[in-house]
Design a protein around this motif. Sequence first.
Motif, mmCIF file in Angstrom:
data_model
loop_
_atom_site.group_PDB
_atom_site.id
_atom_site.type_symbol
_atom_site.label_atom_id
_atom_site.label_comp_id
_atom_site.label_asym_id
_atom_site.label_seq_id
_atom_site.Cartn_x
_atom_site.Cartn_y
_atom_site.Cartn_z
ATOM 1 N N LYS B 45 0.754 -1.502 -0.232
ATOM 2 C CA LYS B 45 -0.528 -0.207 0.226
ATOM 3 C C LYS B 45 1.060 1.203 -0.282
ATOM 4 O O LYS B 45 0.500 2.277 -0.691
ATOM 5 C CB LYS B 45 -0.750 0.136 0.860
ATOM 6 N N THR B 46 1.772 1.334 1.186
ATOM 7 C CA THR B 46 2.385 2.666 0.812
ATOM 8 C C THR B 46 3.470 2.594 -0.462
ATOM 9 O O THR B 46 3.874 3.877 -1.136
ATOM 10 C CB THR B 46 3.276 1.814 2.069
ATOM 11 N N THR B 47 3.480 1.918 -0.781
ATOM 12 C CA THR B 47 4.894 2.245 -1.831
ATOM 13 C C THR B 47 3.936 2.331 -2.830
ATOM 14 O O THR B 47 4.066 2.956 -3.646
ATOM 15 C CB THR B 47 5.693 0.162 -2.241
ATOM 16 N N LEU B 156 -4.555 9.180 1.569
ATOM 17 C CA LEU B 156 -3.918 9.821 3.448
ATOM 18 C C LEU B 156 -3.770 7.777 4.140
ATOM 19 O O LEU B 156 -4.052 6.948 3.142
ATOM 20 C CB LEU B 156 -5.427 9.578 3.765
ATOM 21 N N ASP B 157 -2.091 7.576 4.290
ATOM 22 C CA ASP B 157 -1.462 6.401 4.739
ATOM 23 C C ASP B 157 -1.616 6.161 5.662
ATOM 24 O O ASP B 157 -1.328 6.522 6.514
ATOM 25 C CB ASP B 157 -0.113 6.190 4.306
ATOM 26 N N GLU B 158 -2.821 5.261 5.777
ATOM 27 C CA GLU B 158 -3.380 5.027 7.234
ATOM 28 C C GLU B 158 -3.743 5.946 8.070
ATOM 29 O O GLU B 158 -2.604 5.900 9.487
ATOM 30 C CB GLU B 158 -1.904 4.258 8.122
ATOM 31 N N PRO B 159 -4.650 6.969 7.955
ATOM 32 C CA PRO B 159 -4.730 7.998 9.207
ATOM 33 C C PRO B 159 -4.738 7.920 10.310
ATOM 34 O O PRO B 159 -5.418 8.500 10.999
ATOM 35 C CB PRO B 159 -5.343 9.089 7.657
HETATM 36 MG MG LIG Z 1 2.063 1.120 4.836
#
Ligand SMILES: [Mg+2]
Lengths: 272, 298
Positions: B45-47, B156-159
């Motif tokens: 996901k983050t990538t 938004l990454d894991e907000p």
């Molecule tokens: Mg991540």
Amino acid sequence: MSTFLRTVSAETAKITTTRMWWVLALVLFVYVLVLSGGLGALFGAGSSGSLPGGTTGEIPTTGLAPLLYSFASSIGYVFPVLLGALAVTGEVRHQTLTPTLLATPRRGLVLAAKLVVLLGFGALFGVIGLVASVGGGAGALALFDIDTELGSSDTWALFARLVLAMALWAAVGIGLGSVVTNQVAVIVIVIAFTQFVEPVLRSVGALADWIGDIVRFLPGAASDALVGASVFSAMAPGQESLDWWVGALVLAGIAAVLTVIGALTTWRRDVT
Amino acid sequence: MTDVRTIDIEAVTKRFGPVAAVNALSFQVQPGRVTGFLGPNGAGKTTTLRMLLGLVRPSQGRATFGGVPYSELVSPLRTVGAALEAASFHPGRTARNHLRVAATASGIARSRVDEVLGLVGLAEFADRRVGGYSLGMRQRLGLAFALLGDPGVLVLDEPINGLDPEGIKWIRSLLRALASEGRTVLVSSHLLSEVQQSVDDVVIIARGELVHSGTLASLSAGDSVSVLVDAPDRSALGDALAAAGYAVTRARSGLIVAGVEAEEVGRTAFEAGIPLSSLQRQSSGLEDTFLHLVEGNR
Ligand SMILES: [Mg+2]
Ligand SMILES: Nc1ncnc2c1ncn2[C@@H]1O[C@H](COP(=O)(O)OP(=O)(O)OP(=O)(O)O)[C@@H](O)[C@H]1O
């Protein structure tokens, strides 16, 4: 305002909103003040014969004033280098490259803005160093009635060249930081090179002409040539130094080459 | 809000050495909806989000905002607001200064800095160094950074990580509000239940590959239903249900009857003359479906 100018003001704000710059400036100031004042007093005492066992005029006082003033760069140059290097490595260490590149997604532009901003801060460090070296040096000389040479235009030309040298040193720092992005590594490299490797190489340079020919292109030697006076040349007379403007070009060249290498390698890497 | 765009991930692959963190991933995120970007830890996901934001270079494929890569957006912070890790702040800089630096770089008015600090509930801590912030406060600051340019797209990454219950409630309604204003909202999470209440669409990945994308309702299609039933005379009830041909399993709090609705179980018991003490419909839940999808890919 153009993107570049906005990036320049953002990079300026990045430096002024953390403590690093004034901590380094403060240490630079105190260090140069103590050394120029202390050595000024020592030389002054020696030349006026007030040291035990001395006689008047034993130590010549010509060139003493510019020598003391040049401490701002010959001793203080490590501070703008550190400020420049940390301006790059700090972004990697604290992962602030992410917000930086989100706001300005053009990496070359960010690095160019850093270069411009650090030239300014390097010049500021030059002025701070000069206030310290002139304060300490001229103060000490005045105590012993030695000419402070502050009325001479040569002295003021030296001040101008010294400020230029310090600005270029900060740019060298940016180049170094963009090539070696590890903060600890870059600090070790700066300290080891400026305090040990280069002084040793320059001492060796006194041994043979051909070594001297190479050694005078080292950054510290180039900087001293640019400024036009330094403890080092005073301790190793006879060694021919570069013209001041060649010294400036050597420093600028080192900064440019390092920054371009950094821009093409580590600065292009993935930010994860 | 100036510029609303779709998010277009087109056959994106990212290899870190031999490992493909993201593999031929394609999906699109629509404006006016909240899209949950889901997958277990290490799913990529983050990538994916970092490739979308121009921070990581894809090995293959394109990740764009309506066809325009992040680095070519005319005014990036006004178009896309992104919040990635909670740690991306210089510990010695205050929250206000952190946002001011970004506002300066993007030509955003300074008054907007105070506005977003108030919006995320950090106004009273604005002049404190971020080094002393809690995880939840950093998340809020990250969100303030994302909202700074009043962007049409939010990434938004894991907000929700690290927020207190009140904060979670607040961010859920914020996400809804942002989408109802017509913005494109992409929110990643490793838990479906965390975002279930606020998302319209889901994109689920596992091991760098797409396993499901569609509306949240499309997920419940795979749901299986069962009924939990109990009676004072549990064994009589079990016999009656078995006689009627249902698959019954014993549980601590009663009997579980798979694949039926509560009504049928109730009728069976009534016809057998067995009084019930409880009767509940159970759905396996979206989370189970989600886990099933994700695990099916292992
Ligand atoms: Mg991540
Ligand atoms: N810089 C990197 N170098 C090598 N491998 C990496 C790098 N960044 C990520 N990876 C790998 O890529 C894969 C995907 O990681 P990613 O951070 O995108 O997952 P994620 O879905 O965000 O997980 P989480 O829910 O834990 O945040 C992981 O296997 C990870 O180890």
